[in-house]
Design an enzyme around this catalytic site. Structure first.
Site, PDB file in Angstrom:
ATOM      1  N   ASP A 120      17.753  -6.251  20.491  1.00  0.00           N
ATOM      2  CA  ASP A 120      18.714  -7.237  21.003  1.00  0.00           C
ATOM      3  C   ASP A 120      18.063  -8.017  22.138  1.00  0.00           C
ATOM      4  O   ASP A 120      17.396  -7.441  23.002  1.00  0.00           O
ATOM      5  CB  ASP A 120      19.998  -6.547  21.475  1.00  0.00           C
ATOM      6  N   GLN A 128      32.560 -10.302  18.944  1.00  0.00           N
ATOM      7  CA  GLN A 128      31.610 -10.704  17.898  1.00  0.00           C
ATOM      8  C   GLN A 128      31.275 -12.181  18.047  1.00  0.00           C
ATOM      9  O   GLN A 128      32.172 -13.027  18.173  1.00  0.00           O
ATOM     10  CB  GLN A 128      32.198 -10.437  16.500  1.00  0.00           C
ATOM     11  N   VAL A 139      28.162 -13.354  16.244  1.00  0.00           N
ATOM     12  CA  VAL A 139      27.373 -13.705  15.056  1.00  0.00           C
ATOM     13  C   VAL A 139      28.090 -13.120  13.845  1.00  0.00           C
ATOM     14  O   VAL A 139      28.263 -11.891  13.748  1.00  0.00           O
ATOM     15  CB  VAL A 139      25.933 -13.137  15.151  1.00  0.00           C
ATOM     16  N   HIS A 197      26.327  -6.880  11.579  1.00  0.00           N
ATOM     17  CA  HIS A 197      25.198  -6.193  12.221  1.00  0.00           C
ATOM     18  C   HIS A 197      25.735  -5.023  13.028  1.00  0.00           C
ATOM     19  O   HIS A 197      26.819  -5.093  13.601  1.00  0.00           O
ATOM     20  CB  HIS A 197      24.422  -7.140  13.138  1.00  0.00           C
ATOM     21  N   HIS A 206      25.111  -2.606  16.294  1.00  0.00           N
ATOM     22  CA  HIS A 206      24.394  -2.391  17.549  1.00  0.00           C
ATOM     23  C   HIS A 206      24.068  -0.909  17.641  1.00  0.00           C
ATOM     24  O   HIS A 206      24.968  -0.066  17.548  1.00  0.00           O
ATOM     25  CB  HIS A 206      25.267  -2.748  18.754  1.00  0.00           C
TER      26      HIS A 206
HETATM   27  P1  5GP Z   1      27.765  -9.708  18.515  1.00  0.00           P
HETATM   28  O1  5GP Z   1      28.140 -10.336  19.836  1.00  0.00           O
HETATM   29  O2  5GP Z   1      28.030 -10.691  17.379  1.00  0.00           O
HETATM   30  O3  5GP Z   1      28.333  -8.366  18.265  1.00  0.00           O
HETATM   31  O4  5GP Z   1      26.201  -9.458  18.594  1.00  0.00           O
HETATM   32  C1  5GP Z   1      25.245 -10.462  18.524  1.00  0.00           C
HETATM   33  C2  5GP Z   1      24.059  -9.954  19.288  1.00  0.00           C
HETATM   34  O5  5GP Z   1      22.939 -10.744  18.919  1.00  0.00           O
HETATM   35  C3  5GP Z   1      24.210 -10.072  20.807  1.00  0.00           C
HETATM   36  O6  5GP Z   1      24.139  -8.767  21.397  1.00  0.00           O
HETATM   37  C4  5GP Z   1      23.052 -10.976  21.229  1.00  0.00           C
HETATM   38  O7  5GP Z   1      22.443 -10.573  22.444  1.00  0.00           O
HETATM   39  C5  5GP Z   1      22.110 -10.884  20.040  1.00  0.00           C
HETATM   40  N1  5GP Z   1      21.331 -12.090  19.840  1.00  0.00           N
HETATM   41  C6  5GP Z   1      21.798 -13.368  19.817  1.00  0.00           C
HETATM   42  N2  5GP Z   1      20.792 -14.235  19.601  1.00  0.00           N
HETATM   43  C7  5GP Z   1      19.664 -13.487  19.474  1.00  0.00           C
HETATM   44  C8  5GP Z   1      18.288 -13.829  19.235  1.00  0.00           C
HETATM   45  O8  5GP Z   1      17.902 -14.993  19.102  1.00  0.00           O
HETATM   46  N3  5GP Z   1      17.397 -12.791  19.174  1.00  0.00           N
HETATM   47  C9  5GP Z   1      17.787 -11.487  19.319  1.00  0.00           C
HETATM   48  N4  5GP Z   1      16.830 -10.561  19.235  1.00  0.00           N
HETATM   49  N5  5GP Z   1      19.082 -11.128  19.542  1.00  0.00           N
HETATM   50  C10 5GP Z   1      20.007 -12.122  19.626  1.00  0.00           C
END
Ligand code: 5GP
Length: 115
Positions: free
Chosen positions: A31, A94, A96, A100, A102
């Protein structure tokens, strides 16, 4: 057709991020904004499923593959214990909408209950 997700773009090499592990149908990256000493993301290669509820209903074997990869990564990068978080919906954090997991590990405190 919508644009590829950020994770698909990473997998395609359009956005830099090391693929640290891979199975037939899933891959893992670090992340970019870690919330725990070890904070990895395990992502199905297909972006067909937006969240874990859709994934569980549509392809439970792929969900099991994601969990299995998370387990291997926790053993490789920490002591084997881990917290698995699937933020589901914008009000749960969320951002993205390509499902996925974590993987949080390596000395977890209550503060890293979220991801
Ligand atoms: P969500 O918020 O949808 O549960 O998780 C998305 C995760 O993707 C976040 O923890 C964020 O830090 C990670 N993330 C977003 N953009 C990027 C990126 O460009 N590269 C990486 N390695 N992680 C990312």
């Amino acid at each position: 057709m919508s644009d590829p997700s950020i994770f698909t773009r990473i997998r395609n090499g359009e956005i830099p991020s090391e693929i640290i592990a891979e199975t037939e149908n899933a891959f893992a990256i670090r992340d970019i904004a870690p919330k725990a000493p070890v904070h990895l993301l395990v992502i199905p290669k297909s972006e067909e499923y937006r969240n874990v509820v859709e994934l569980a209903a549509g392809d439970p074997e792929l969900l099991a593959e994601v969990v299995g990869l998370a387990n291997s990564l926790a053993a490789e990068h920490a002591d084997g214990d881990f917290r698995l978080v699937f933020n589901t919906g914008p009000n749960a954090g969320q951002t993205v909408f390509h499902v996925h997991a974590h993987v949080l590990a390596g000395g977890l405190g209550e503060e890293s209950l979220g991801a």
